[in-house]
Write a protein that holds these residues in place. Structure first.
Motif, mmCIF file in Angstrom:
data_model
loop_
_atom_site.group_PDB
_atom_site.id
_atom_site.type_symbol
_atom_site.label_atom_id
_atom_site.label_comp_id
_atom_site.label_asym_id
_atom_site.label_seq_id
_atom_site.Cartn_x
_atom_site.Cartn_y
_atom_site.Cartn_z
ATOM 1 N N LEU A 235 14.523 -13.259 61.185
ATOM 2 C CA LEU A 235 15.808 -13.217 60.488
ATOM 3 C C LEU A 235 15.705 -12.433 59.192
ATOM 4 N N ALA A 236 14.657 -12.695 58.426
ATOM 5 C CA ALA A 236 14.490 -11.983 57.160
ATOM 6 C C ALA A 236 14.376 -10.484 57.417
ATOM 7 N N THR A 237 13.647 -10.127 58.451
ATOM 8 C CA THR A 237 13.485 -8.709 58.782
ATOM 9 C C THR A 237 14.814 -8.094 59.210
ATOM 10 N N ILE A 238 15.572 -8.813 60.015
ATOM 11 C CA ILE A 238 16.878 -8.325 60.441
ATOM 12 C C ILE A 238 17.751 -8.038 59.230
ATOM 13 N N PHE A 239 17.788 -8.982 58.324
ATOM 14 C CA PHE A 239 18.630 -8.826 57.146
ATOM 15 C C PHE A 239 18.259 -7.580 56.354
ATOM 16 N N VAL A 240 16.969 -7.458 56.079
ATOM 17 C CA VAL A 240 16.532 -6.386 55.203
ATOM 18 C C VAL A 240 16.746 -4.999 55.813
ATOM 19 N N THR A 241 16.695 -4.911 57.148
ATOM 20 C CA THR A 241 16.769 -3.582 57.768
ATOM 21 C C THR A 241 18.142 -3.281 58.342
ATOM 22 N N PHE A 242 19.110 -4.150 58.128
ATOM 23 C CA PHE A 242 20.412 -3.954 58.757
ATOM 24 C C PHE A 242 21.099 -2.618 58.455
ATOM 25 N N PRO A 243 21.151 -2.189 57.179
ATOM 26 C CA PRO A 243 21.972 -1.003 56.900
ATOM 27 C C PRO A 243 21.461 0.283 57.514
ATOM 28 N N PHE A 244 20.187 0.342 57.879
ATOM 29 C CA PHE A 244 19.636 1.643 58.257
ATOM 30 C C PHE A 244 20.386 2.309 59.387
ATOM 31 N N ILE A 245 20.726 1.506 60.381
ATOM 32 C CA ILE A 245 21.351 2.139 61.534
ATOM 33 C C ILE A 245 22.805 2.495 61.233
ATOM 34 N N SER A 246 23.538 1.575 60.615
ATOM 35 C CA SER A 246 24.928 1.873 60.280
ATOM 36 C C SER A 246 25.028 3.142 59.454
ATOM 37 N N ARG A 247 24.183 3.248 58.456
ATOM 38 C CA ARG A 247 24.295 4.373 57.543
ATOM 39 C C ARG A 247 24.085 5.708 58.227
ATOM 40 N N GLU A 248 23.316 5.727 59.303
ATOM 41 C CA GLU A 248 23.119 6.979 60.019
ATOM 42 C C GLU A 248 24.316 7.307 60.882
ATOM 43 N N ILE A 249 24.902 6.229 61.465
ATOM 44 C CA ILE A 249 25.971 6.474 62.427
ATOM 45 C C ILE A 249 27.315 6.743 61.771
ATOM 46 N N ILE A 250 27.619 6.035 60.708
ATOM 47 C CA ILE A 250 28.956 6.136 60.113
ATOM 48 C C ILE A 250 29.359 7.572 59.769
ATOM 49 N N PRO A 251 28.520 8.357 59.093
ATOM 50 C CA PRO A 251 28.956 9.735 58.811
ATOM 51 C C PRO A 251 29.215 10.527 60.094
ATOM 52 N N LEU A 252 28.419 10.270 61.115
ATOM 53 C CA LEU A 252 28.622 10.993 62.368
ATOM 54 C C LEU A 252 29.949 10.624 63.002
ATOM 55 N N LEU A 253 30.258 9.335 62.971
ATOM 56 C CA LEU A 253 31.522 8.904 63.558
ATOM 57 C C LEU A 253 32.710 9.477 62.788
ATOM 58 N N TYR A 254 32.587 9.493 61.466
ATOM 59 C CA TYR A 254 33.656 10.085 60.662
ATOM 60 C C TYR A 254 33.853 11.555 61.012
ATOM 61 N N ALA A 255 32.735 12.273 61.085
ATOM 62 C CA ALA A 255 32.823 13.715 61.324
ATOM 63 C C ALA A 255 33.434 14.017 62.676
ATOM 64 N N GLN A 256 33.193 13.125 63.616
ATOM 65 C CA GLN A 256 33.661 13.412 64.959
ATOM 66 C C GLN A 256 35.185 13.341 65.053
ATOM 67 N N GLY A 257 35.785 12.471 64.266
ATOM 68 C CA GLY A 257 37.236 12.362 64.318
ATOM 69 C C GLY A 257 37.697 11.675 65.596
ATOM 70 N N ARG A 258 39.020 11.502 65.718
ATOM 71 C CA ARG A 258 39.520 10.705 66.836
ATOM 72 C C ARG A 258 40.048 11.545 67.989
ATOM 73 N N ASP A 259 40.113 12.837 67.801
ATOM 74 C CA ASP A 259 40.740 13.697 68.816
ATOM 75 C C ASP A 259 40.172 13.528 70.216
ATOM 76 N N GLU A 260 38.860 13.691 70.315
ATOM 77 C CA GLU A 260 38.261 13.619 71.650
ATOM 78 C C GLU A 260 38.519 12.274 72.296
ATOM 79 N N GLU A 261 38.417 11.216 71.472
ATOM 80 C CA GLU A 261 38.629 9.888 72.024
ATOM 81 C C GLU A 261 40.067 9.695 72.471
ATOM 82 N N GLU A 262 41.007 10.256 71.683
ATOM 83 C CA GLU A 262 42.418 10.168 72.069
ATOM 84 C C GLU A 262 42.647 10.903 73.377
ATOM 85 N N ALA A 263 42.045 12.085 73.481
ATOM 86 C CA ALA A 263 42.195 12.866 74.706
ATOM 87 C C ALA A 263 41.676 12.059 75.895
ATOM 88 N N ALA A 264 40.529 11.429 75.715
ATOM 89 C CA ALA A 264 39.964 10.651 76.808
ATOM 90 C C ALA A 264 40.834 9.436 77.118
#
Lengths: 355, 280, 343
Positions: free
Chosen positions: B148-177
């Motif tokens: 649990l302690a390890t989970i807590f301490v390492t939580f942000p690493f993955i979100s922080r990598e993905i969030i900018p990518l998701l923002y950059a991608q925008g919603r267009d492709e998903e809307e089209a799909a």
């Protein structure tokens, strides 16, 4: 009517994007939703598609009210402004996507995709990824992707906005041909009137959420029903306080006047063609001459007012400062109540269009 | 003249950077290896094969794997929520994601004890669950606590990598799909995931590397050597044992951690390279 | 709507998976084929001793009962260790540096009253005292407590808030001050103040302090458990010297069964046996080997060469017992806080 919008209203917070929009489109027609930026035309398109939901009013497709039908079930193909191609899929997979989602038979999918590929003229490029295609090619793939699942209605959101000017012309013609070939009812949004006029069967002009006028390109051009349409279509100059123009008496007083270049004729005094109209001639001085690629645009100062006219390159040379004879064939008059065409009374009887 | 002085400046900067890296990274790493092998290869092997070392390795790997899996799932969900939807409290969620970065891990460990310890406020709840399920799960001073302690301490690493990518991608492709009838899961699998694939992998590597080396939070909730110790704690215990032998052993186990870190570094570079190459 | 359903499903699935994983790892206290797991939470310096003792006890246990036993050790500053037990550290027995830490656990409800009488000699199987450790050559000429307050002397001693040894250190210093200044509180406080002014590093445990002094090479003198000092001399022959101060304190580390945990784990019998066995001859001798003074007088005599048996020692009773001493000196805002805050 194949597609109808009935009394559609939509507000985003305080901003009214659509004010009681009503129109109907026949099956097989290619219609343009034309208007300036922010006029609400894209919102209307999206409400048709089901990507936005209207506050009031009905969207009817093939006689059925589809207000509560989700976008994916309305049988609509949508082409996005920036294509929205799936960048991690090949051209083939992009076009096949809609059919795969419908769980169509693999053979059928392949046949249909190849049919589309050849239709859009990209044979041999099926394995490429969108980033390996030019803008024009991407747009064609977006088109193919939209119609591959055989939709009943094709909607396009400013399909040529992201394309180079040179390619745009070719692509417009191509799109018109394609749509006619496939025979699908289509509506596209644009802010470019040249595009609307060239491509569409009918034009719906939208301004500030309101439907201004609907009709064929020529009808709209020649008979604008509202001041906005009169101004928006064609290149025009809006003038006030036009006094003393022969043939118009007091008709121009206190009104706003729209003058299009084709309403104005400028010629040298010895031009025999206009010999029988010299009684309606005003005197004007050339203020500016601009070369517009295939004609000259002249700006003349006439009766204290600046008028623009186009002059064929085949005619005699003119200089700035030269005095010219100017005829004003007709004008559009409008005030708050409406617009009308007003012809030059002195030219009655003369067939101006035959000149 | 200007060119020469800017060249000098350039080489000065390079020189300082190189010196910094040598001093702060390279030299200490070599020192670890040198001290680890001070008693010869056989002693090195014995140290790595010791029962306590193997137990610590097992706990470290277990905590890392679970932390990576849990943080990937929840990181994806949290990132998805933050980027694709607008809702009240979105900014709060965004801030919460970053909390483990800003607080000291020791505080996280102590907070766990305050919550799930014998005198913690959630203890009665935990006891109730244990009774109902017939289990004996302890959330402090146990392996689950370490996890649990390890989970807590390492939580942000993955979100922080993905969030900018998701923002950059925008919603267009998903809307089209979505317009073509694709379900949420299909959209994620075919359109979103290929876009974030490399970022996700990068985040996973960072998360794992951080999990390996976590000390503060784990130290607070783990006291039993040979049972709940992770590699960093084991190294500390060996060093505290004080004898010349145990110190060499401490360095030997340290070199194990260094080795794992180097592997992570190589993986990260591969992922970065592949990611750039595939950048579409 | 579809998206939300998907999220719900994934969340539930992950939670379930995580719980299962943790339950599996948490069920470590299973008896596998008759092997019991047994945890001894001890203080900082006793690492080597209990490693050896556990081997001895495991053998003894196997011989007497035929079952195997898995012994788990935990070490740290005595105060911190006591707190961890109160907060849930599943200790079957505690072997800490001073009775007061065990009393704290008793007050939290984990140990039954009267624990001190449960084992011989006030539940103190071994004792020690406080000495100084200096570098070979003793350049700064540190021979007694008053040398510690000299200018330029850097002292290493741990923090009484977490370390048991640190408490004994403080009391020994205080006793010296008491006898030197004839009970003049002000002068005594001043002395101790000056002493702590010279402290360079305060670790959280006695072993930590030793590590700072020996491996990290900090400070001129380490105020340490006698057993720590002797262990260091053994590990690093010729590099250090042990200095016995003129007056020191009889440090009595205590042991106890943690009743609540032992009952829950079903290890009451084993726990009693484990602690009792510390008093056996073999164990006492082992304690001596690791430089703890065996509480058994006879065995102690065997180590007459190792320990300086003539040191002038006061005891905790001179301070009115641990409860009194702790309240006077180590509680919040007591003497130690007073002195330390004024630094």
């Amino acid at each position: 009517m194949y597609v109808e919008m009935k009394e559609i209203c939509k507000k985003f917070g305080d901003y009214e994007a659509a004010k009681q929009i009503s129109f109907g489109i026949e099956k097989g027609k290619l219609v343009a939703l034309l208007g300036p930026s922010g006029s609400g035309k894209t919102t209307i398109l999206r409400m048709l598609a089901g990507l936005e939901r209207q506050d009031r009013g009905d969207v009817v497709i093939e006689g059925k009210v589809v207000n509560d039908v989700p976008a994916s079930e309305r049988g609509i193909g949508f082409v996005f402004q920036n294509y929205a191609l799936f960048r991690y899929m090949t051209v083939y997979d992009n076009i096949a996507f809609g059919l795969k989602v419908q769980k169509a038979d693999k053979q059928k999918i392949h046949a249909r995709v190849m049919e589309m590929v050849s239709l859009i003229g990209l044979e041999g490029l099926e394995k490429r990824y969108p980033n390996q295609l030019s803008g024009g090619q991407r747009q064609r793939v977006a088109f193919a992707r939209a119609i591959a699942p055989n939709p009943q209605l094709l909607l396009l959101d400013e399909p040529f906005a992201a394309i180079d000017a040179k390619v745009r012309k070719d692509l417009r013609k191509w799109l018109k041909d394609m749509i006619q070939k496939v025979g699908i009812t289509s509506i596209f949004v644009t802010h470019d009137q040249e595009e609307a006029v060239e491509v569409a069967d009918d034009i719906i002009i939208i301004n500030e959420g309101r439907l201004e006028q609907m009709g064929s390109p020529i009808a709209i051009y020649k008979n604008p029903k509202t001041p906005f349409v009169a101004q928006f279509i064609g290149t025009s100059t809006v003038l006030e306080n036009m006094v003393g123009f022969k043939g118009y008496d007091d008709a121009l007083d206190g009104k706003k006047v729209i003058v299009r270049p084709e309403f104005v004729e400028a010629f040298k005094s010895d031009n025999k063609k206009f010999a029988n109209m010299m009684n309606a001639v005003e005197e004007g001085v050339i203020e500016n001459v601009v070369f517009r690629g295939s004609y000259l645009e002249l700006t003349l100062l006439v009766n204290g007012v600046r008028l623009t006219t186009n002059r064929s390159l085949e005619r005699r040379h003119v200089d700035i400062g030269e005095k010219m004879c100017v005829l004003l064939y007709r004008v559009y008059l409008f005030d708050d109540k409406g617009a009308e065409i007003r012809k030059n009374q002195l030219l009655k009887g003369i067939d101006v269009e035959a000149l | 003249m200007e060119e020469r002085s800017s060249k000098i400046a350039k080489w000065c900067l390079i020189g300082i950077s190189v010196a910094f890296f040598l001093l702060m990274l390279i030299v200490p790493l070599f020192e670890v290896l040198y001290r680890a092998l001070a008693d010869g290869l056989e002693a090195y092997g014995t140290a790595l094969g010791a029962k306590t070392t193997l137990s610590a390795l097992k706990v470290t790997l277990l905590a890392t794997v679970i932390a990576v899996v849990v943080n990937t799932v929840f990181g994806l969900i949290a990132s998805w929520l933050v980027t694709k939807f607008d809702f009240r409290g979105k900014n709060v969620l965004s801030t919460l994601i970053d909390i483990p970065f800003s607080i000291s891990p020791v505080i996280a460990g102590l907070a766990y004890i305050m919550t799930f310890g014998r005198t913690g406020w959630a203890k009665p709840l935990l006891d109730g669950i244990n009774e109902a399920l017939g289990t004996d799960i302890a959330l402090v001073f146990s392996v689950p606590a370490v996890v649990l302690a390890t989970i807590f301490v390492t939580f942000p690493f993955i979100s922080r990598e993905i969030i900018p990518l998701l923002y950059a991608q925008g919603r267009d492709e998903e809307e089209a799909a979505a317009m073509m009838g694709a379900s949420g899961f299909t959209i994620f699998r075919k359109i979103t995931f290929p876009h974030i694939r490399w970022g996700l992998l990068y985040g996973v590597i960072l998360c794992a590397a951080r999990a390996f080396g976590e000390f503060g939070a784990v130290y607070a909730v783990s006291k039993a050597r040979g049972k709940t110790f992770t590699l960093p704690l084991e190294i500390d215990a060996l060093y505290m044992a004080g004898s010349a032998d145990s110190i060499t052993q401490a360095f030997a186990v340290s070199s194990l951690l260094v080795g794992m870190a180097l592997i992570m570094l190589i993986l990260k570079n591969i992922v970065e390279y592949r990611g750039k190459r595939d950048d579409l | 709507m579809k998206k939300r359903g998907f999220i719900c499903k994934t969340v539930c699935f992950t939670l379930l998976a995580a719980c299962t994983a943790m339950a599996l790892t948490g069920c470590g206290e299973e008896k596998e084929g008759g092997t019991i797991t047994f945890t001894n939470v001890s203080y900082d310096p006793t690492r080597e001793f209990y490693e050896a003792y556990n081997e001895l006890f495991a053998e003894h246990y196997k011989e007497t009962t035929g079952s195997g036993i898995e012994l788990v050790q935990s070490h740290g500053g005595s105060g911190s260790q006591a707190r961890s037990v109160i907060e849930g550290n599943d200790a079957d027995v505690v072997t800490l540096a001073l009775a007061h830490d065990i009393t704290a656990i008793e007050n939290a409800g984990l140990i039954e009253e009267g624990w001190m009488e449960e084992f011989e000699r006030n539940s103190s199987p071994y004792t020690s005292t406080i000495v100084f450790l200096v570098h070979s050559g003793n350049e700064k000429e540190i021979n007694d407590w008053d040398d510690l307050i000299k200018e330029g002397v850097e002292i290493i001693t741990p923090d009484p808030k977490s370390s048991g040894g640190a408490c004994w250190n403080f009391l020994a210093a205080w006793q010296y001050a008491k006898t030197t200044f004839g009970g003049d509180e002000e002068k005594m406080k001043e002395f101790v103040s000056k002493l702590y002014h010279n402290v360079l590093v305060m670790d959280s445990g006695a072993r930590g302090a030793t590590t700072t002094f020996v491996e990290n090479g900090q400070g001129d003198v380490l105020i340490a458990w006698e057993n720590e000092a002797l262990l260091t001399l053994q590990e690093y022959p010729g590099e250090y010297e042990l200095v016995t101060p003129g007056i020191s304190i009889l440090a009595e580390p205590s042991v106890a069964v943690v009743d609540e945990n032992a009952d829950k784990n079903g290890t009451q019998e084993v726990a009693k046996e484990y602690l009792n066995y510390l008093y056996s001859e073999e164990a006492q001798r082992m304690a001596g080997k690791y430089y703890y003074r065996p509480s058994d007088e006879t065995v102690l005599q065997e180590f007459a060469d190792t320990f300086d048996l003539s040191v002038n020692l006061c005891t905790i009773d001179d301070f009115g017992g641990w409860d009194q001493a702790y309240e006077d000196f180590f509680a919040d805002d007591a003497v130690f806080d007073e002195i330390y805050a004024a630094q």
